[in-house]
Enzyme design. Structure first.
Site, mmCIF file in Angstrom:
data_model
loop_
_atom_site.group_PDB
_atom_site.id
_atom_site.type_symbol
_atom_site.label_atom_id
_atom_site.label_comp_id
_atom_site.label_asym_id
_atom_site.label_seq_id
_atom_site.Cartn_x
_atom_site.Cartn_y
_atom_site.Cartn_z
ATOM 1 N N CYS A 104 0.856 -1.191 0.000
ATOM 2 C CA CYS A 104 0.000 0.000 0.000
ATOM 3 C C CYS A 104 0.888 1.236 0.000
ATOM 4 O O CYS A 104 2.088 1.157 0.176
ATOM 5 C CB CYS A 104 -0.858 0.026 1.256
ATOM 6 S SG CYS A 104 -1.781 -1.476 1.535
ATOM 7 N N ARG A 153 1.461 1.535 -5.969
ATOM 8 C CA ARG A 153 1.721 0.608 -4.863
ATOM 9 C C ARG A 153 0.454 -0.162 -4.476
ATOM 10 O O ARG A 153 0.498 -1.076 -3.652
ATOM 11 C CB ARG A 153 2.242 1.364 -3.635
ATOM 12 C CG ARG A 153 3.518 2.125 -3.846
ATOM 13 C CD ARG A 153 3.939 2.871 -2.593
ATOM 14 N NE ARG A 153 4.130 1.951 -1.490
ATOM 15 C CZ ARG A 153 5.256 1.246 -1.312
ATOM 16 N NH1 ARG A 153 6.244 1.377 -2.169
ATOM 17 N NH2 ARG A 153 5.387 0.428 -0.307
ATOM 18 N N TRP A 184 -3.616 -1.966 -1.347
ATOM 19 C CA TRP A 184 -3.572 -3.228 -2.078
ATOM 20 C C TRP A 184 -3.902 -4.275 -1.033
ATOM 21 O O TRP A 184 -3.091 -4.577 -0.156
ATOM 22 C CB TRP A 184 -2.184 -3.454 -2.682
ATOM 23 C CG TRP A 184 -2.104 -4.661 -3.555
ATOM 24 C CD1 TRP A 184 -2.830 -4.917 -4.684
ATOM 25 C CD2 TRP A 184 -1.253 -5.779 -3.390
ATOM 26 N NE1 TRP A 184 -2.480 -6.123 -5.215
ATOM 27 C CE2 TRP A 184 -1.520 -6.674 -4.457
ATOM 28 C CE3 TRP A 184 -0.285 -6.119 -2.461
ATOM 29 C CZ2 TRP A 184 -0.850 -7.891 -4.594
ATOM 30 C CZ3 TRP A 184 0.391 -7.320 -2.593
ATOM 31 C CH2 TRP A 184 0.090 -8.198 -3.651
ATOM 32 N N ASN A 201 0.946 0.319 6.026
ATOM 33 C CA ASN A 201 1.409 -0.508 4.908
ATOM 34 C C ASN A 201 2.209 -1.644 5.521
ATOM 35 O O ASN A 201 3.111 -1.431 6.316
ATOM 36 C CB ASN A 201 2.296 0.292 3.946
ATOM 37 C CG ASN A 201 2.908 -0.606 2.885
ATOM 38 O OD1 ASN A 201 2.295 -1.592 2.478
ATOM 39 N ND2 ASN A 201 4.124 -0.301 2.453
ATOM 40 N N GLY A 202 1.822 -2.896 5.177
ATOM 41 C CA GLY A 202 2.543 -4.048 5.710
ATOM 42 C C GLY A 202 1.558 -5.101 6.172
ATOM 43 O O GLY A 202 0.374 -5.061 5.849
ATOM 44 N N GLU A 229 11.595 -13.920 -19.600
ATOM 45 C CA GLU A 229 11.213 -12.514 -19.349
ATOM 46 C C GLU A 229 10.233 -12.030 -20.412
ATOM 47 O O GLU A 229 9.259 -11.343 -20.106
ATOM 48 C CB GLU A 229 12.457 -11.626 -19.298
ATOM 49 C CG GLU A 229 12.172 -10.164 -19.080
ATOM 50 C CD GLU A 229 11.419 -9.853 -17.782
ATOM 51 O OE1 GLU A 229 11.278 -10.752 -16.920
ATOM 52 O OE2 GLU A 229 10.932 -8.716 -17.655
ATOM 53 N N LYS A 241 6.577 -10.540 -19.408
ATOM 54 C CA LYS A 241 6.152 -9.202 -19.843
ATOM 55 C C LYS A 241 4.799 -9.267 -20.540
ATOM 56 O O LYS A 241 3.918 -8.468 -20.302
ATOM 57 C CB LYS A 241 7.195 -8.609 -20.811
ATOM 58 C CG LYS A 241 8.431 -8.062 -20.157
ATOM 59 C CD LYS A 241 8.264 -6.736 -19.445
ATOM 60 C CE LYS A 241 7.886 -6.759 -18.003
ATOM 61 N NZ LYS A 241 8.567 -7.545 -17.038
ATOM 62 N N GLU A 286 1.760 -10.666 -17.970
ATOM 63 C CA GLU A 286 1.378 -9.894 -16.768
ATOM 64 C C GLU A 286 0.632 -8.611 -17.138
ATOM 65 O O GLU A 286 -0.109 -8.087 -16.300
ATOM 66 C CB GLU A 286 2.589 -9.571 -15.903
ATOM 67 C CG GLU A 286 3.551 -8.550 -16.450
ATOM 68 C CD GLU A 286 4.637 -8.179 -15.444
ATOM 69 O OE1 GLU A 286 4.350 -8.025 -14.250
ATOM 70 O OE2 GLU A 286 5.795 -8.065 -15.872
ATOM 71 N N HIS A 320 9.559 -33.159 -25.149
ATOM 72 C CA HIS A 320 9.250 -33.954 -23.937
ATOM 73 C C HIS A 320 7.861 -33.659 -23.403
ATOM 74 O O HIS A 320 7.552 -33.962 -22.263
ATOM 75 C CB HIS A 320 10.319 -33.667 -22.859
ATOM 76 C CG HIS A 320 11.687 -34.042 -23.304
ATOM 77 N ND1 HIS A 320 12.098 -35.360 -23.434
ATOM 78 C CD2 HIS A 320 12.715 -33.291 -23.738
ATOM 79 C CE1 HIS A 320 13.340 -35.386 -23.900
ATOM 80 N NE2 HIS A 320 13.745 -34.147 -24.090
ATOM 81 N N LYS A 363 3.323 -3.027 -7.611
ATOM 82 C CA LYS A 363 4.689 -2.786 -8.059
ATOM 83 C C LYS A 363 5.711 -3.523 -7.199
ATOM 84 O O LYS A 363 6.707 -3.992 -7.673
ATOM 85 C CB LYS A 363 5.011 -1.289 -8.051
ATOM 86 C CG LYS A 363 6.415 -0.958 -8.544
ATOM 87 C CD LYS A 363 6.675 -1.465 -9.967
ATOM 88 C CE LYS A 363 8.100 -1.209 -10.425
ATOM 89 N NZ LYS A 363 8.398 -1.907 -11.685
HETATM 90 C C1 AGP Z 1 8.014 -7.877 -13.282
HETATM 91 O O1 AGP Z 1 7.523 -7.150 -14.401
HETATM 92 C C2 AGP Z 1 7.067 -7.917 -12.134
HETATM 93 N N1 AGP Z 1 6.629 -6.621 -11.770
HETATM 94 C C3 AGP Z 1 7.585 -8.734 -10.968
HETATM 95 O O2 AGP Z 1 7.881 -10.027 -11.445
HETATM 96 C C4 AGP Z 1 8.835 -8.184 -10.243
HETATM 97 O O3 AGP Z 1 9.963 -8.324 -11.061
HETATM 98 C C5 AGP Z 1 9.031 -9.010 -8.953
HETATM 99 O O4 AGP Z 1 7.892 -8.833 -8.136
HETATM 100 C C6 AGP Z 1 10.296 -8.617 -8.179
HETATM 101 O O5 AGP Z 1 10.172 -7.288 -7.720
HETATM 102 P P1 AGP Z 1 11.491 -6.580 -7.117
HETATM 103 O O6 AGP Z 1 12.499 -6.515 -8.231
HETATM 104 O O7 AGP Z 1 11.018 -5.227 -6.673
HETATM 105 O O8 AGP Z 1 11.978 -7.416 -5.986
#
Ligand code: AGP
Length: 608
Positions: free
Chosen positions: A2, A27, A75, A101-102, A481, A485, A488, A504, A603
């Site tokens: 959050c 966030r 969040w 937050n937490g 990756e 991308k 997500e 396989h 994020k």
């Molecule tokens: C990647 O596009 C995502 N947002 C997610 O996989 C991210 O890389 C992962 O949560 C790790 O976050 P960080 O690098 O802040 O630890």
């Protein structure tokens, strides 16, 4: 995860709180709320939905006059996203109000205890427990009440708190969740992250774990858990305010894709001096580096994907065995660590709960730790023995791009530093590697020139059901990756497969028209991957290829080809990922998705 903000000063608080929350919406954004201390006491307005809902409900904050307040964008972790569970949360007689937050891990135990003492709860959140616990301990001194809850609460928290009988004072305290204090003209602020205060100040204090901050209009004082005053020095933030804004791009993600040449250069250039790799912040002597016999690279998501690439780079250049672990797995598998091990934690936010826990596990076993982190002053950055910052600047889009690219650069540099110290590359070879590294920013710029071609191609796959990515070696890491991308932000199902694995089992997934993206940047593996492309094509797949300039051979087995400039085989991820980032972006855009704030994601995942 959050976002929290707070303000006390000479100006109306509500508009400042809302403005700060907009900068923190990345966030978490399933509900929001603000509390303002006005003439009639503390008033709270909160609502489910995006911050805009709250903004409109309060007429931009006008409905809540007062020069002191706290705010929150959520969040959800405990309790569904709704008006009741939204923060801020009051105590029983509305004399104390909290944003958080937490995660309070022992909230159920505390809730039961408070209920046995007559406290009633109206929400399903862990945060409300904090409001009532403060009430329980409060005897007129905010610091004492805060100190007491710090001894009782387990888990992570960044709290903003107001006390009705302490007008003009905002309190903040943190443990494991980020929190900063901004010292501004005419008032002071708290926030979860720097962009929320940049409009008002560049002078920022990073609150350390279990520290309390007390803000008034003109003063900021810090205390430890025993209520003893602390001296802290502010950090001057170098980012300009536009760096945290969209700068004319439709989405932060596209802006950040285009910021990669500069982010890479900013991360690279200060660490190459007179033809040698110089990582000043790496407080490891050459001897200590020579004694390292094994490296663990531990991270989550995209950061993990950079680690998969770096295994090849470290083992190839420095000849050190490397294990790459998902942080959420590493922390529960009792890894075998010793004094000759180095554990590298990679994290953009520096707050990812699993990565932070992995760091603490390594430290608890006396193992040397190193963080590769983008957010200055974040928990991982401060708790690791060493930290190498990636200078990507604030990354707002949930889908990482520039931070990912700068993590790769930091890992290349570290691998080369180890190779330099251990003498596993000659001076001449080092010269070549450095020359090729220095070309990467311009080569990324060049690769971005494929934007229109990729956007046109992406628009053909907006209705795709599945899209697969295949590659071998570093190309497999790049495929991981590229797949993440895409999925997500576009919500299209996608997976990355080691190309040699298709036969396989996974090849059974290929149907007529299925898009398979093959990555071919490792020359010694071209032929093998091309035979896999033939396999999928003969079963009806449409094949897109990303490969090095000069590998025209691939046009015999691919339907659509994107070429990237020639670079050293260890560095190709930095270039091949660009078309895959653009592909994911344009598919998501074409599908009308909220590219910067994809559903269900945040994020930084500061919860397990
Ligand atoms: C990647 O596009 C995502 N947002 C997610 O996989 C991210 O890389 C992962 O949560 C790790 O976050 P960080 O690098 O802040 O630890």
């Amino acid at each position: 995860m959050c976002g929290i903000v707070g303000y006390v000063g000479e100006n109306q608080a509500a508009p400042i709180l809302l403005d700060g929350l907009y900068k923190l919406e990345y966030r978490g954004y399933d509900s929001a709320g603000i509390a303002v201390y006005g003439e009639d006491g503390i008033k709270v307005v909160k609502a489910r939905g995006r911050l805009k809902v709250l903004d409109e409900m309060t007429h931009g904050g006008e409905m809540l006059p007062g020069t002191m307040g706290i705010g929150h964008t959520r969040w959800a972790t405990h309790g569904a996203p709704n008006d009741t569970n939204a923060h801020p949360h009051f105590n029983k007689d509305e004399s104390i109000v909290v944003v958080h937050n937490g995660i309070i891990e022992n909230y159920l135990k505390l809730k039961k205890k408070l209920e046995s003492k007559g406290y009633e709860f109206c929400s399903d959140t862990d945060t409300e427990v904090v409001a009532h616990l403060l009430d329980y301990y409060y005897d007129g001194n905010p610091l004492t009440a805060i100190s007491k809850i710090m001894h009782r609460v387990e888990g992570s928290y960044a709290l903003g708190i107001l006390f009705k009988d302490h007008p003009g004072e905002v309190y903040a305290v943190r443990k494991d969740s980020p929190l900063i204090v901004g010292r501004a003209k005419g008032g002071n602020l708290i926030a979860s992250d720097v962009p929320a205060v940049l409009k008002y100040t560049r002078s920022v204090y990073f609150i350390d774990n279990e520290e309390i901050a007390k803000l008034t209009r003109d003063t900021i004082t810090f205390y430890n858990i025993d209520e003893e005053p602390l001296q802290k020095t502010p950090t001057e933030i170098a980012w300009d305010i536009t760096a945290a804004e969209k700068g004319g791009y439709e989405y932060f993600m596209l802006k950040e894709i285009y910021e990669q040449p500069k982010a890479i250069a900013d991360t690279l250039n200060p660490r190459i001096k007179d033809g040698r790799i110089v990582i000043e912040e790496l407080k490891m002597s050459d001897d200590e580096m020579r004694q390292i016999r094994k490296i663990f690279i531990v991270a989550c998501g995209s950061a993990y994907h950079t680690g998969v690439t770096s295994k090849y780079v470290f083992e190839g250049l420095a000849r050190i065995p490397v294990e790459v672990d998902l942080a959420s797995e590493f922390r529960y598998r009792s890894p075998i660590l010793d004094e000759q091990t180095l554990v590298i934690i990679i994290s953009q936010s520096g707050e990812t709960a699993d990565s932070l826990a992995a760091l603490r596990l390594a430290k608890s076993q006396g193992v040397r730790t190193l963080g590769i982190v983008n957010v200055v002053g974040s928990s991982i950055a401060r708790e690791a023995d060493n930290v190498i910052y990636t200078w990507a600047g604030p990354e707002i889009a949930v889908a990482t791009t520039k931070a990912y690219s700068t993590q790769l650069i930091a890992e290349y540099l570290l691998a080369l530093k180890f190779a330099q110290v251990r003498g596993t590359v000659t001076d001449e070879e080092m010269e070549g590697y450095i020359r090729e590294l220095k070309m990467i920013p311009d080569q990324v710029e060049l690769t971005l020139g494929n934007k229109e071609k990729i956007q046109k191609f992406a628009n053909r796959y907006l209705a795709a059901k599945d899209i697969f990515f295949i590659g071998r070696g570093i190309d497999y890491a790049i495929s991981m990756e590229g797949s993440l991308k895409l999925k997500e932000i576009s919500y299209i199902h996608s997976d990355a497969y080691a190309a040699g694995e298709l036969k396989h089992g996974t090849i059974s997934l290929i149907e007529e028209g299925t898009l398979v993206t093959a990555v071919l940047t490792q020359e010694e593996l071209y032929k093998k991957t091309m035979s896999n492309m033939v396999e999928v094509r003969s079963r009806g797949a449409f094949v897109m290829a990303v490969t090095n300039t000069g590998n025209q051979e691939v046009e015999k087995t691919a339907d659509f080809v994107i070429y990237i400039p020639q670079t050293n085989k260890y560095f190709t991820n930095s270039l091949a990922i660009i078309p895959l980032q653009l592909f994911g972006y344009y598919v998501a855009l074409g599908r009308g998705c909220d590219v910067d704030k994809p559903r269900n994601l945040a994020k930084s995942v500061t919860v397990e």
